[in-house]
Write an enzyme that holds these catalytic residues in place. Sequence first.
Site, short mmCIF file in Angstrom:
data_model
loop_
_atom_site.label_atom_id
_atom_site.label_comp_id
_atom_site.label_asym_id
_atom_site.label_seq_id
_atom_site.Cartn_x
_atom_site.Cartn_y
_atom_site.Cartn_z
N HIS A 128 0.60 -1.65 -0.12
CA HIS A 128 -0.13 -0.31 -0.18
C HIS A 128 0.49 1.15 0.12
O HIS A 128 0.68 2.02 -1.00
CB HIS A 128 -0.52 -0.06 1.54
CG HIS A 128 -1.37 1.32 0.75
ND1 HIS A 128 -2.55 1.92 0.68
CD2 HIS A 128 -1.72 2.65 1.54
CE1 HIS A 128 -3.26 2.75 0.55
NE2 HIS A 128 -2.31 3.52 0.99
N HIS A 133 1.25 4.68 -2.62
CA HIS A 133 1.41 6.00 -2.85
C HIS A 133 2.88 6.90 -3.26
O HIS A 133 2.55 7.89 -3.73
CB HIS A 133 1.27 6.32 -1.36
CG HIS A 133 0.43 6.39 -0.16
ND1 HIS A 133 0.33 7.60 -0.35
CD2 HIS A 133 0.78 5.60 0.26
CE1 HIS A 133 -1.03 6.91 0.31
NE2 HIS A 133 -0.91 5.67 1.20
N GLU A 175 -5.45 9.20 -0.59
CA GLU A 175 -6.08 8.35 -0.59
C GLU A 175 -6.93 7.58 -2.10
O GLU A 175 -6.37 6.39 -2.15
CB GLU A 175 -6.70 7.64 0.76
CG GLU A 175 -5.35 7.73 1.92
CD GLU A 175 -4.86 6.60 1.93
OE1 GLU A 175 -4.97 5.87 1.33
OE2 GLU A 175 -3.83 6.48 2.39
N SER A 194 -3.98 0.45 -5.50
CA SER A 194 -3.61 -0.66 -4.07
C SER A 194 -4.28 -1.78 -3.89
O SER A 194 -3.81 -2.29 -3.86
CB SER A 194 -3.01 -0.52 -3.45
OG SER A 194 -3.24 0.09 -2.05
FE FE2 Z 1 -2.66 5.27 2.16
#
Ligand code: FE2
Length: 252
Positions: A128, A133, A175, A194
């Site tokens: 993730h 990111h 996010e 993700s």
């Molecule tokens: Fe995150």
Amino acid sequence: MNPVAGADQKLTVAQPYLIQQNWEAYTPEQHSVWAELVRRRMPQLLEHAAQEYLDGFHQIGLREDIIPNLADVNRRLKPRTGWNATPVSGFLPPDAFFEMLGARQFPTTTYIRSRESMEYTPEPDIFHDVFGHVPMHAHPVFADFLQHYGRVSASLMHDKEKLEKMGRLFWFTVEFGVIRQNGKIKLYGSGLISSHGEGTHVIEGRPEIRDFNLEQVLEQKFLVSEEQKVLYAVESFEQIFEAAQEAERRLA
Ligand SMILES: [Fe+2]
């Protein structure tokens, strides 16, 4: 803004959470979990991720077959935007998290999920954090936005309500952000990049996609544990940088 401003700033609140990544200790099984996760996401992302995400993936040297060594990632990332993927022990309290963002250091877990929980981990993991990111941190405007976001949030630590509004800005950009490119909705938020389930949910057109509007975003409640019902699409990454500045004017 100076692209490396803050990159070598000494951390204080976040200091107890910093760890080393013991890259040699990853097992072949763990590398193969990473490889399987990447191979499962890539066909969809090549078609539906923002171009800036895909560019970042290559610029920071991520590979499909092995878990990234963060030192190698940072050797490529830092000269571009001043950002570092900095290993931490797990979830950070808000003040430590914002301190790190303000210093262009992205708190990065080093643990990788097990094969039994490929789709979802309650705790963030390296897939993730790094696959989801870090590629966006190679983009100069996104890089400036994220640092500014951290600084503004750090200045609001005394005010729970304002901090909650800033949390919504993070949720609907970092996010679960989407962007319109060539007339299509493209993914750039880590929760969408993700997660195969969340990404597919958006591509199949299930959430309502609204034009990004800071006023609405700051008030928009969300549930962490359910698929998203509303998302906000920007037209450019400049728009989220400007949103962080506008949030500062309104809240700080
Ligand atoms: Fe995150």
